[in-house]
Enzyme design. Structure first.
Site, PDB file in Angstrom:
ATOM      1  N   THR A  51       0.948  -1.199  -0.023  1.00 49.57           N
ATOM      2  CA  THR A  51      -0.105   0.073  -0.215  1.00 49.57           C
ATOM      3  C   THR A  51       0.774   1.213  -0.071  1.00 49.57           C
ATOM      4  O   THR A  51       0.526   2.087  -0.575  1.00 49.57           O
ATOM      5  CB  THR A  51      -1.003   0.130   1.365  1.00 49.57           C
ATOM      6  OG1 THR A  51      -1.701  -1.156   1.270  1.00 49.57           O
ATOM      7  CG2 THR A  51      -1.902   1.043   1.215  1.00 49.57           C
ATOM      8  N   TYR A 142       6.485 -11.363   5.432  1.00 48.72           N
ATOM      9  CA  TYR A 142       5.508 -10.508   4.814  1.00 48.72           C
ATOM     10  C   TYR A 142       4.906 -11.805   3.417  1.00 48.72           C
ATOM     11  O   TYR A 142       5.652 -11.658   2.562  1.00 48.72           O
ATOM     12  CB  TYR A 142       5.820  -9.470   4.082  1.00 48.72           C
ATOM     13  CG  TYR A 142       4.752  -8.642   3.265  1.00 48.72           C
ATOM     14  CD1 TYR A 142       3.308  -9.240   3.126  1.00 48.72           C
ATOM     15  CD2 TYR A 142       5.129  -7.306   2.687  1.00 48.72           C
ATOM     16  CE1 TYR A 142       2.251  -8.614   2.411  1.00 48.72           C
ATOM     17  CE2 TYR A 142       3.935  -6.708   1.964  1.00 48.72           C
ATOM     18  CZ  TYR A 142       2.857  -7.102   2.046  1.00 48.72           C
ATOM     19  OH  TYR A 142       1.690  -6.504   1.131  1.00 48.72           O
ATOM     20  N   LYS A 172       2.836 -11.597   8.315  1.00 46.75           N
ATOM     21  CA  LYS A 172       1.629 -10.731   7.720  1.00 46.75           C
ATOM     22  C   LYS A 172       1.283 -11.737   6.540  1.00 46.75           C
ATOM     23  O   LYS A 172       1.975 -11.831   5.369  1.00 46.75           O
ATOM     24  CB  LYS A 172       2.259  -9.577   6.969  1.00 46.75           C
ATOM     25  CG  LYS A 172       1.076  -8.766   6.575  1.00 46.75           C
ATOM     26  CD  LYS A 172       1.507  -7.446   5.850  1.00 46.75           C
ATOM     27  CE  LYS A 172       0.730  -6.409   5.211  1.00 46.75           C
ATOM     28  NZ  LYS A 172       0.091  -6.951   4.059  1.00 46.75           N
ATOM     29  N   GLY A 198      -4.074 -10.334   6.098  1.00 52.59           N
ATOM     30  CA  GLY A 198      -3.688  -9.232   5.069  1.00 52.59           C
ATOM     31  C   GLY A 198      -5.081  -9.300   4.207  1.00 52.59           C
ATOM     32  O   GLY A 198      -4.760  -8.342   3.286  1.00 52.59           O
ATOM     33  N   ASP A 200      -8.464  -7.819   3.900  1.00 51.78           N
ATOM     34  CA  ASP A 200      -9.364  -7.174   4.849  1.00 51.78           C
ATOM     35  C   ASP A 200     -10.738  -7.731   4.900  1.00 51.78           C
ATOM     36  O   ASP A 200     -11.485  -7.760   5.937  1.00 51.78           O
ATOM     37  CB  ASP A 200      -9.372  -5.734   4.588  1.00 51.78           C
ATOM     38  CG  ASP A 200      -7.971  -5.360   4.482  1.00 51.78           C
ATOM     39  OD1 ASP A 200      -6.845  -5.769   4.648  1.00 51.78           O
ATOM     40  OD2 ASP A 200      -8.060  -3.801   4.674  1.00 51.78           O
ATOM     41  N   GLU A 201     -11.176  -8.137   3.584  1.00 51.84           N
ATOM     42  CA  GLU A 201     -12.767  -8.403   3.536  1.00 51.84           C
ATOM     43  C   GLU A 201     -12.947  -9.881   4.210  1.00 51.84           C
ATOM     44  O   GLU A 201     -14.185 -10.394   4.113  1.00 51.84           O
ATOM     45  CB  GLU A 201     -12.825  -8.488   1.953  1.00 51.84           C
ATOM     46  CG  GLU A 201     -12.203  -9.187   1.043  1.00 51.84           C
ATOM     47  CD  GLU A 201     -11.069  -8.622   0.463  1.00 51.84           C
ATOM     48  OE1 GLU A 201     -10.699  -9.043  -0.474  1.00 51.84           O
ATOM     49  OE2 GLU A 201     -10.415  -7.730   1.247  1.00 51.84           O
ATOM     50  N   SER A 217      -4.967  -2.199   4.338  1.00 52.31           N
ATOM     51  CA  SER A 217      -5.223  -0.608   3.531  1.00 52.31           C
ATOM     52  C   SER A 217      -6.502  -0.083   4.488  1.00 52.31           C
ATOM     53  O   SER A 217      -6.392   1.088   4.639  1.00 52.31           O
ATOM     54  CB  SER A 217      -5.072  -0.619   2.372  1.00 52.31           C
ATOM     55  OG  SER A 217      -6.040  -1.427   1.859  1.00 52.31           O
TER      56      SER A 217
END
Length: 308
Positions: A51, A142, A172, A198, A200-201, A217
């Site tokens: 991001t 990550y 992450k 990671g 989000d939805e 983000s």
């Protein structure tokens, strides 16, 4: 910042503010920190990641951003995690050493994505070489195979990782493979590692199998709402938690159909926070006015369970 405290809860994957002519804009970082803490109730940040356009920035720019986030986050943020991954091992090592020198709470490294590691040993060797440059700093892997193309399962990577990387603290996990994540959490019996989701939805799904929190983000502008979802999950009030997750998904589903990426995230952050985030760096291009109008109208139309 809070040294030694386990990283959990929401971590904002910060955007990189830029001036209209495409230079990094350090002058708004202080305002950005205050906004995250006071408006979004988010006290952890992940700087120079996807991001944040980290791989599109110069090494000097990444150092300047890291310094400013650490400086402005002092006594305000609990964790400032600096992403130091790069395609070049020496550059990644240089960034890790710098992050340690300025007092970052932790460092994270993405898998190199041009010449890719093809197995666990190759990936671990790269990560170990970077982590060794910051021997006193918590280290996070990550994992984002949709962008890197590196599909080595994290469950496999974790086997014996502490022997190779003593500072290893967690992952992450930016992938939709919840089976891999579940296996990692299941084997983490002593809870020595933190798993931050990671995607989000899908956060509520990850919480259900034991994720410690999330890096994303949307927590830049939906952090307060997502914190309410975390509180509902902890009660537990799953019906309420689902309402928050579904509404976040409703917004993201809408903007994804319009075309949604880092440029559009910067536009959303600008109209929600009032802080000018500026354009992205080429090859990314600015969000269109049409996107901004439609995204703002959609976000404003959502009725959240808390009534705001």
């Amino acid at each position: 910042m809070t040294p030694g405290k386990k990283l959990q809860g929401l971590v904002a994957a910060t955007v990189t503010p830029m001036t209209p002519d495409g230079q990094i804009n350090l002058s708004v970082i202080r305002q950005y920190v205050d906004y995250l803490v006071s408006e979004q109730k988010v006290k952890h940040v992940f700087v120079n990641g996807t991001t944040g356009e980290g791989l599109s920035l110069s090494i000097q720019e990444r150092k300047q951003l890291a310094e400013e986030w650490v400086r402005q986050g002092k006594d305000k943020l609990d964790h400032v995690i600096i992403h130091v991954g790069a395609l070049s091992l020496p550059e990644s090592q240089e960034l890790a050493k710098h992050a340690a020198a300025i007092g970052a709470s932790g460092i994270a490294v993405i898998a190199p994505s041009f010449f890719k590691p093809t197995n666990k040993d190759e990936l671990t060797a790269f990560l170990q070489k970077v982590a060794s440059e910051a021997p006193g700093v918590p280290f996070y892997y990550y994992h984002i195979p949709p962008l890197t193309g590196v599909k080595i399962h994290v469950e496999e990577l974790l086997d014996g990782i502490k022997e190779r990387i003593p500072t290893f603290q967690g992952v992450k996990f930016s992938d939709t493979d919840l089976l891999d994540l579940a296996q990692c959490i299941n084997k983490n019996e002593r809870e020595e590692f933190a798993f931050l989701y990671g995607v989000d939805e899908q956060l509520l799904s990850a919480l259900a199998i034991g994720a410690d929190g999330a890096v994303g983000s949307t927590y830049n502008y939906l952090g307060r709402k997502t914190n309410l979802m975390l509180q509902a999950f902890a009660k537990p009030d799953l019906a309420l938690a689902r309402k928050y997750q579904f509404l976040t998904g409703e917004f993201l589903s809408y903007v994804v159909k319009l075309g949604f990426g880092v440029a559009q995230t910067k536009a959303v952050m600008t109209f929600v926070s009032g802080i000018p985030m500026g354009p992205p760096r080429l090859p990314l291009v600015d969000a269109s006015e049409e996107f901004i109008v439609k995204a703002k109208a959609k976000l404003d139309s959502i009725v959240w369970p808390d009534g705001n």
